[in-house]
Design a protein around this motif. Structure first.
Motif, mmCIF file in Angstrom:
data_model
loop_
_atom_site.group_PDB
_atom_site.id
_atom_site.type_symbol
_atom_site.label_atom_id
_atom_site.label_comp_id
_atom_site.label_asym_id
_atom_site.label_seq_id
_atom_site.Cartn_x
_atom_site.Cartn_y
_atom_site.Cartn_z
ATOM 1 N N HIS A 13 12.975 -27.982 17.135
ATOM 2 C CA HIS A 13 12.827 -27.913 18.527
ATOM 3 C C HIS A 13 14.547 -28.189 18.931
ATOM 4 O O HIS A 13 15.383 -28.596 18.363
ATOM 5 C CB HIS A 13 12.400 -29.488 18.558
ATOM 6 N N HIS A 121 7.302 -21.702 21.775
ATOM 7 C CA HIS A 121 6.428 -22.013 22.767
ATOM 8 C C HIS A 121 7.489 -23.206 23.234
ATOM 9 O O HIS A 121 8.558 -23.131 23.001
ATOM 10 C CB HIS A 121 5.372 -21.918 22.385
ATOM 11 N N GLU A 123 7.532 -26.497 25.522
ATOM 12 C CA GLU A 123 7.027 -27.814 25.476
ATOM 13 C C GLU A 123 7.618 -28.889 25.843
ATOM 14 O O GLU A 123 8.627 -28.795 26.732
ATOM 15 C CB GLU A 123 6.173 -28.563 24.161
ATOM 16 N N GLU A 153 10.250 -25.016 20.754
ATOM 17 C CA GLU A 153 9.838 -25.318 19.387
ATOM 18 C C GLU A 153 10.257 -23.309 18.933
ATOM 19 O O GLU A 153 9.181 -22.495 19.706
ATOM 20 C CB GLU A 153 8.562 -25.640 19.331
HETATM 21 MN MN MN Z 1 6.731 -29.459 18.500
#
Ligand code: MN
Ligand code: ZN
Length: 450
Positions: A13, A121, A123, A153
């Motif tokens: 992350h 992705h 987030e 991520e």
């Molecule tokens: Mn995550």
């Protein structure tokens, strides 16, 4: 050598350094905030009815990262709600991406082979829990300054086969994020967080093991390496006695350099993902994606490879000097100018890396100013190397003159008091306007006295 084959995947992350947060206009600077909960609003505090609006820049940067590591891009994408309960998650769900991430199917090179990237992705980050003592009571406090910070991520395929390779992959990824200027990845500030999935395959088996251990909360590359090595040892011992390691999530205990069981996963957690009804799907055209692709600069690994060819640079010098986009373009101009003056770029690079010559330059500079800095560096280089190349005959003449003027010192040296050479060096230096290299001068005096 381990008799089992380690099967390792990483989930990394990393926060993006956009000005504002992912779904609201609040300032994205949780670490710079001097008080908790000052960069907040109904959206990032998770108030019912508050409407999230996606950050365009964060989406572009995620795609930019994806393209930089060779990913395919989903032109039709969406945000989903991932439900779980934790006090730092006020809404009871995290806005993330489930089946249609912005990027998929990429890869990153390491010296031990290519690592596939399954998906990238976008987030939102969560708030932060602080465990403190207030009025003698142990309490947990929540700071929402980080809540809603854009978080990317990056998930690999289980292609990694050693702790060292995991380390190298993570380092390469961080280098790209920094070089693209989309994130600073300061590990100590939690801007980049590492998770590893580790299992061991039986010798000769080409099937994935029937269990997987996830290690969370790793905040340095060194700890990542240690945690993976620890797990390989631990799992080896379990397999050796004919058992199968428990499928579970483990934490990293940095103090005792070991992993410890946090929770056992009987089955995959049920996050009840569904499309966020407040955010329309994101549709991109291939032209938009191509435009982002053109904004990607030549990346550090490519620059290093080119510098080795074009400037005969050593691997280490290239590594040290290809740090950010501005530095790279400046260094290129410097090397070209050096070549014109018959200076070997790698000799100059040695002096820069060893800080014998420093670059008096920060950030951007106008081309006129850059030219002047290039000249002053090349002058400094000439000077540095001229002084060590004093004519040997001239130097010997001065040394012999100093011997003649200081017969006592010469006798002392010959009788074994060799430290007197320092005095003689000082006398020689005084006679010279161009100073020779001290260690070479010492050697020469000793040779002439021998
Ligand atoms: Mn995550
Ligand atoms: Zn907000």
């Amino acid at each position: 050598m381990n008799k089992y084959k380690p099967i390792i995947g990483l989930e990394i992350h990393t926060e993006l350094k956009t000005n504002s947060k992912m779904f609201c206009a609040c300032k994205n600077d949780p670490f710079g905030a001097d008080q908790p909960n000052i960069y907040t609003c109904p959206v990032c505090l998770g108030m019912p009815g508050a409407l999230p609006i996606p950050n365009k820049k964060a989406i572009e940067w995620t795609i930019k990262l994806g393209l930089a590591v060779g990913c395919q891009i989903n032109l039709f994408s969406k945000f989903d709600r991932k439900h779980y309960f934790y006090p730092d998650l006020a809404k009871g769900y995290q806005i993330s991406q489930y089946d249609l991430p912005f990027c998929y199917q990429g890869q990153l090179n390491t010296s031990q082979g290519v690592v596939g990237i399954n998906r990238i992705h976008l987030e939102e980050d969560t708030g932060k829990l602080l465990h403190e003592t207030v009025d003698g009571k142990e309490v947990s406090l929540i700071d929402f300054n980080r809540s809603g910070v854009p978080l990317v991520e990056i998930v690999t395929e289980p292609d990694i086969t050693s702790a060292e390779q995991a380390h190298e992959y993570a380092k390469n990824l961080r280098e790209i994020v920094r070089y693209l200027e989309i994130g600073d990845c300061k590990m100590a500030e939690g801007e980049m967080r590492l998770e590893a999935n580790i299992s061991l395959a039986k010798p000769g088996s080409d099937q994935l093991p029937n269990y997987k251990v996830e290690v969370k909360n790793i905040n340095s590359f060194r700890f990542l390496e240690q945690a993976i090595k620890y797990e390989i040892d631990r799992q080896t011992k379990i397999l050796d006695v004919g058992k199968v390691p428990v499928q579970e999530t483990r934490g990293w205990d940095a103090e005792n350099s070991r992993t410890f069981s946090q929770r056992t996963k009987e089955e995959a957690a049920d996050y009840r993902y569904f499309p966020d009804p407040d955010i329309p799907p994101i549709e991109l055209t291939s032209q938009q994606v191509e435009l982002i692709r053109t904004s990607i600069p030549e990346l550090p690994a490519e620059i290093r490879a080119r510098w080795l060819q074009e400037f005969n640079l050593s691997e280490n010098n290239a590594q040290q000097l290809a740090t950010n986009q501005e530095a790279v373009s400046f260094i290129e101009n410097l090397f070209k100018a050096a070549k014109n003056q018959k200076i070997q770029p790698n000799d100059l690079a040695n002096d820069l890396v060893n800080k014998k010559i420093t670059i008096e330059w920060e950030g951007s500079a106008a081309s006129e100013q850059q030219k002047r800095i290039v000249e002053s560096i090349l002058n400094a280089y000439q000077k540095l190397h001229q002084t060590t190349e004093i004519d040997q005959d001239d130097l010997d003449k001065v040394i012999k003159q100093v011997f003649d003027e200081n017969p006592d010192a010469v006798d002392k040296f010959k009788s074994g008091k060799t430290q007197i050479v320092g005095f003689l060096m000082g006398q020689v230096m005084q006679q010279l306007s161009e100073k020779p290299d001290p260690s070479q001068l010492r050697q020469r005096i000793q040779d002439l006295l021998a």
